[in-house]
Design an enzyme around this catalytic site. Structure first.
Site, mmCIF file in Angstrom:
data_model
loop_
_atom_site.group_PDB
_atom_site.id
_atom_site.type_symbol
_atom_site.label_atom_id
_atom_site.label_comp_id
_atom_site.label_asym_id
_atom_site.label_seq_id
_atom_site.Cartn_x
_atom_site.Cartn_y
_atom_site.Cartn_z
ATOM 1 N N ASP A 15 0.835 -1.199 0.000
ATOM 2 C CA ASP A 15 0.000 0.000 0.000
ATOM 3 C C ASP A 15 0.874 1.254 0.000
ATOM 4 O OD1 ASP A 15 -2.282 1.518 0.002
ATOM 5 O OD2 ASP A 15 -2.689 1.298 2.140
ATOM 6 N N ASN A 63 -10.224 -3.044 -6.465
ATOM 7 C CA ASN A 63 -9.387 -2.097 -7.227
ATOM 8 C C ASN A 63 -9.952 -1.752 -8.614
ATOM 9 O OD1 ASN A 63 -6.162 -3.249 -5.919
ATOM 10 N ND2 ASN A 63 -7.459 -1.543 -5.253
HETATM 11 C C1 FPP Z 1 -1.670 0.124 -3.433
HETATM 12 O O1 FPP Z 1 -1.219 1.446 -3.505
HETATM 13 C C2 FPP Z 1 -1.177 -0.705 -4.502
HETATM 14 C C3 FPP Z 1 -1.900 -1.229 -5.556
HETATM 15 C C4 FPP Z 1 -3.325 -0.984 -5.769
HETATM 16 C C5 FPP Z 1 -1.261 -2.096 -6.546
HETATM 17 C C6 FPP Z 1 0.145 -2.383 -6.193
HETATM 18 C C7 FPP Z 1 0.771 -3.548 -6.777
HETATM 19 C C8 FPP Z 1 1.945 -3.545 -7.413
HETATM 20 C C9 FPP Z 1 2.693 -2.364 -7.787
HETATM 21 C C10 FPP Z 1 2.557 -4.821 -7.749
HETATM 22 C C11 FPP Z 1 2.315 -5.247 -9.126
HETATM 23 C C12 FPP Z 1 0.890 -5.465 -9.382
HETATM 24 C C13 FPP Z 1 0.263 -5.153 -10.517
HETATM 25 C C14 FPP Z 1 -1.208 -5.342 -10.618
HETATM 26 C C15 FPP Z 1 0.995 -4.624 -11.687
HETATM 27 P P1 FPP Z 1 -2.306 2.583 -3.584
HETATM 28 O O2 FPP Z 1 -2.440 2.980 -5.013
HETATM 29 O O3 FPP Z 1 -3.555 2.116 -2.925
HETATM 30 O O4 FPP Z 1 -1.632 3.720 -2.762
HETATM 31 P P2 FPP Z 1 -2.368 4.910 -2.011
HETATM 32 O O5 FPP Z 1 -3.127 4.281 -0.871
HETATM 33 O O6 FPP Z 1 -1.230 5.757 -1.562
HETATM 34 O O7 FPP Z 1 -3.245 5.596 -3.019
#
Ligand code: FPP
Length: 235
Positions: A15, A63
């Site tokens: 996260d 998501n």
């Molecule tokens: C959470 O950060 C992360 C995700 C929704 C996806 C993260 C996964 C990866 C980078 C690994 C590879 C996976 C894929 C599907 C390519 P957030 O966007 O919720 O962060 P925030 O809470 O700061 O907005």
């Protein structure tokens, strides 16, 4: 630290990619790209530590509700990283598996998942479980559907139903329950991750945003885990 106890099974809620990017005035997709790089390194760090199973929450059933732009950026990264992960996994004797409902992905992504799983299936080291389109409630719902089907077909009966049987119908059927659950970026939530499997997991929450998570952070989590006394409900 002396007497470091290495968890056999680690699960991570990745996260903070979005916030990492926003703090740098970058598009959110750049945060996800940096998150992919942190993930690759963490896979290798876990192998070196001697972890048996690493499960990461990369894309949840919720998501899909993000903007079209962000979802398509994530799908693009997924296409790229599934190929890249074949190399990372094979170099490190890692077996990749996928948990979640893959039916919602485009056919080429489903093929990519299959390729990653097949290309690494003979590896005998750490298992890397990639949770995509994963939701704990959805997993339990799918397991119940399957149990009801098997009961209807006479494969199992009510007397067979116990915790082991339920575990064996989950996506994680061949994986150990997490000993340690790590969540980055400071949120104090489980967010529908491995609801059944984390019954006795130790939690470690860090304020570090996922793209900044590194070997030092992993060691801090393992050190914290090493100091815990796990009782599994007993004394
Ligand atoms: C959470 O950060 C992360 C995700 C929704 C996806 C993260 C996964 C990866 C980078 C690994 C590879 C996976 C894929 C599907 C390519 P957030 O966007 O919720 O962060 P925030 O809470 O700061 O907005």
């Amino acid at each position: 630290m002396e007497n470091l106890v290495i968890p056999k099974s680690i699960a991570i809620i990745l996260d903070g990619n979005g916030r990492w990017a926003e703090r740098r005035n970058l598009p959110r997709a750049m945060g996800h790209k940096a998150g992919c790089e942190a993930l690759e390194k963490t896979v290798e760090d876990c192998v070196r530590l001697g972890v048996d199973c690493l499960t990461v929450y990369a894309f949840s059933t919720e998501n899909w509700k993000r903007s079209v732009v962000e979802v398509s950026a994530l799908m693009k990264l997924l296409r790229f990283y599934m190929v890249k992960l074949i190399d990372v996994a094979n170099k490190n004797n890692v077996k990749a598996v996928m948990i979640g409902d893959e039916s919602r992905f485009d056919p080429d992504i489903r093929k990519g998942i299959q390729k990653l799983v097949d290309a690494t299936s003979k590896n005998t080291g750490m298992t890397f479980a990639f949770a995509i389109n994963y939701g704990g409630r959805d997993e339990i719902k799918r397991a119940i559907e399957h149990i009801v089907d098997d009961a209807g077909a006479g494969v199992i009966s009510k007397e067979n139903i116990n915790e082991e049987l339920i575990s064996s119908y989950l996506d994680t059927k061949n994986l150990p329950d997490p000993d340690l659950l790590i969540r980055t970026s400071g949120e104090l939530r489980v967010s529908n991750f491995l609801l059944w499997q984390i019954a006795y997991s130790e939690f470690y929450i860090t304020d570090t945003l996922w793209p900044d998570f590194d070997k030092e952070e992993l060691l801090k989590a393992v050190e914290s885990y090493s100091k815990r006394q796990r009782r599994f409900g007993g004394r």
